[in-house]
Write a protein that holds these residues in place. Structure first.
Motif, PDB file in Angstrom:
ATOM      1  N   LYS A 226       0.823  -1.204   0.000  1.00  0.00           N
ATOM      2  CA  LYS A 226       0.000   0.000   0.000  1.00  0.00           C
ATOM      3  C   LYS A 226       0.858   1.257   0.000  1.00  0.00           C
ATOM      4  O   LYS A 226       1.757   1.414   0.825  1.00  0.00           O
ATOM      5  N   GLY A 227       0.582   2.131  -0.941  1.00  0.00           N
ATOM      6  CA  GLY A 227       1.293   3.402  -1.039  1.00  0.00           C
ATOM      7  C   GLY A 227       2.544   3.361  -1.886  1.00  0.00           C
ATOM      8  O   GLY A 227       3.169   4.401  -2.109  1.00  0.00           O
ATOM      9  N   CYS A 228       2.937   2.179  -2.370  1.00  0.00           N
ATOM     10  CA  CYS A 228       4.169   2.067  -3.163  1.00  0.00           C
ATOM     11  C   CYS A 228       3.844   2.143  -4.652  1.00  0.00           C
ATOM     12  O   CYS A 228       3.183   1.253  -5.186  1.00  0.00           O
ATOM     13  N   PRO A 229       4.307   3.199  -5.347  1.00  0.00           N
ATOM     14  CA  PRO A 229       4.102   3.307  -6.792  1.00  0.00           C
ATOM     15  C   PRO A 229       5.388   3.125  -7.582  1.00  0.00           C
ATOM     16  O   PRO A 229       5.520   3.592  -8.716  1.00  0.00           O
ATOM     17  N   ALA A 230       6.389   2.447  -6.983  1.00  0.00           N
ATOM     18  CA  ALA A 230       7.733   2.454  -7.553  1.00  0.00           C
ATOM     19  C   ALA A 230       7.782   1.932  -8.981  1.00  0.00           C
ATOM     20  O   ALA A 230       8.480   2.477  -9.839  1.00  0.00           O
ATOM     21  N   CYS A 231       7.023   0.870  -9.272  1.00  0.00           N
ATOM     22  CA  CYS A 231       7.106   0.284 -10.612  1.00  0.00           C
ATOM     23  C   CYS A 231       6.596   1.246 -11.674  1.00  0.00           C
ATOM     24  O   CYS A 231       7.043   1.208 -12.830  1.00  0.00           O
ATOM     25  N   SER A 232       5.668   2.136 -11.310  1.00  0.00           N
ATOM     26  CA  SER A 232       5.163   3.093 -12.305  1.00  0.00           C
ATOM     27  C   SER A 232       6.251   4.082 -12.708  1.00  0.00           C
ATOM     28  O   SER A 232       6.242   4.603 -13.823  1.00  0.00           O
ATOM     29  N   ARG A 233       7.186   4.347 -11.796  1.00  0.00           N
ATOM     30  CA  ARG A 233       8.254   5.305 -12.104  1.00  0.00           C
ATOM     31  C   ARG A 233       9.295   4.714 -13.052  1.00  0.00           C
ATOM     32  O   ARG A 233       9.929   5.444 -13.805  1.00  0.00           O
ATOM     33  N   VAL A 234       9.490   3.394 -12.975  1.00  0.00           N
ATOM     34  CA  VAL A 234      10.515   2.802 -13.829  1.00  0.00           C
ATOM     35  C   VAL A 234       9.961   2.359 -15.176  1.00  0.00           C
ATOM     36  O   VAL A 234      10.731   2.037 -16.080  1.00  0.00           O
TER      37      VAL A 234
END
Length: 327
Positions: A226-234
């Motif tokens: 929850k709250g982690c959008p890291a893959c969208s940035r890469v």
């Protein structure tokens, strides 16, 4: 015989009286026409795969007009994930709405011709029009846009016949109840995705997998932290959407994930934007991994500086903190 057009009104999450009033006003106004089936369902993002709302929508094969408290891209690909697919229907009620966001940059330059997943997984012929309820401040404007869509679909004459044969033509809207809880997971915009697999390589939590044709998919959505959008940035194509993220570029607004964070990095002489966002993504992923292995660590707590922190690390922390606000 023309297929029936279904209007879907997806409620807000917060039970806010103003939001609920807007939901009902739109449902009332459109059901009064008589030529539309109007369904009121819970928030699209929170529906489980076995929800009655989704089962009902899968049974509808005609065009859909979907009102949701989400960006249109997010709503479209949430539906697609649940096998409610169709062509993008262009709408005007949200025209230029995405441009209001502060963290996105529309891409006006010519795109390199590359094969997208949607090129070999074509969408059904029926149109799906998704409209952001945050932009629906007037029921007159909503009704006018629906009129325009019906004309585009060639259903104007059908409306006249219904109205003349059934008096005012009113047709009560139907509410579908489902047990829901707030969920956090990504959806993939296959009109952008090139199946590069960077997300499946980057994610440590088993969210992504492959289908029978070796195409990427969100296989275990509830594994997402929850709250982690890291893959969208890469993701190099900005194809990964987190519908509930506070940053419009990540939540499904048009354009790319740029803006505030990139401007700050350029101001302080940091590396190129794609490198900088990749660094933020790695920090987000590491923070979530630490939280998953140490229950006493809060996944939402600010990242702590390493023992040998320098000014660039401090700037990264500042940017991560700013990303928590809806600027």
């Amino acid at each position: 015989m023309k297929p029936e057009i279904t209007v879907v009104v997806s409620r807000g999450q917060n039970h806010d009286p103003a939001e609920r009033t807007r939901d009902h006003e739109i449902a009332d106004r459109l059901s009064a026409r008589g030529d539309l089936e109007v369904l009121v369902v819970p928030h699209l993002n929170d529906l489980p795969a076995n929800a009655a709302s989704l089962a009902a929508l899968r049974q509808r094969t005609g065009p859909l007009i979907v009102f949701a408290w989400l960006y249109p891209r997010a709503a479209h690909w949430i539906l697609d994930r649940h096998k409610i697919a169709g062509q993008f229907g262009a709408t005007r009620i949200q025209a230029d709405a995405d441009a209001k966001s502060a963290d996105q940059t529309p891409s006006d330059s010519p795109q390199e011709s590359v094969e997208r997943v949607v090129d070999f997984r074509p969408l059904p012929a029926r149109s799906i029009y998704c409209i952001d309820l945050r932009d629906c401040t007037s029921t007159d404007a909503v009704h006018g846009e629906v009129e325009r869509i019906l004309t585009e679909l060639g259903h104007g004459a059908f409306r006249s016949s219904v109205g003349s044969s059934e008096g005012n033509g009113s047709r009560p809207w139907q509410a579908i109840a489902d047990d829901t809880q707030r969920r956090w997971y990504p959806v993939i915009d296959f009109s952008r995705c090139t199946n590069c697999m960077e997300c499946i390589d980057f994610c440590l939590f088993g969210v992504y997998g492959l289908d029978e044709s070796d195409t990427i998919l969100v296989e275990q959505p509830d594994n997402c932290r929850k709250g982690c959008p890291a893959c969208s940035r890469v993701c190099p194509e900005n194809a990964i959407i987190f519908p509930l993220h506070k940053s419009p570029g990540i939540a499904g607004a048009s354009g790319s994930i740029d803006g505030l964070k990139v401007d700050l990095s350029q101001l302080f002489g940091k590396p190129a934007p794609d490198q900088h966002l990749g660094q933020i993504a790695r920090q987000e992923r590491a923070r979530q991994l630490a939280a998953s292995t140490n229950p006493s660590t809060s996944a939402t707590s600010p990242p702590q500086a390493p023992p040998h922190s320098d000014s660039s690390d401090d700037l990264d922390q500042l940017i991560n903190a700013l990303d928590q606000f809806d600027l």
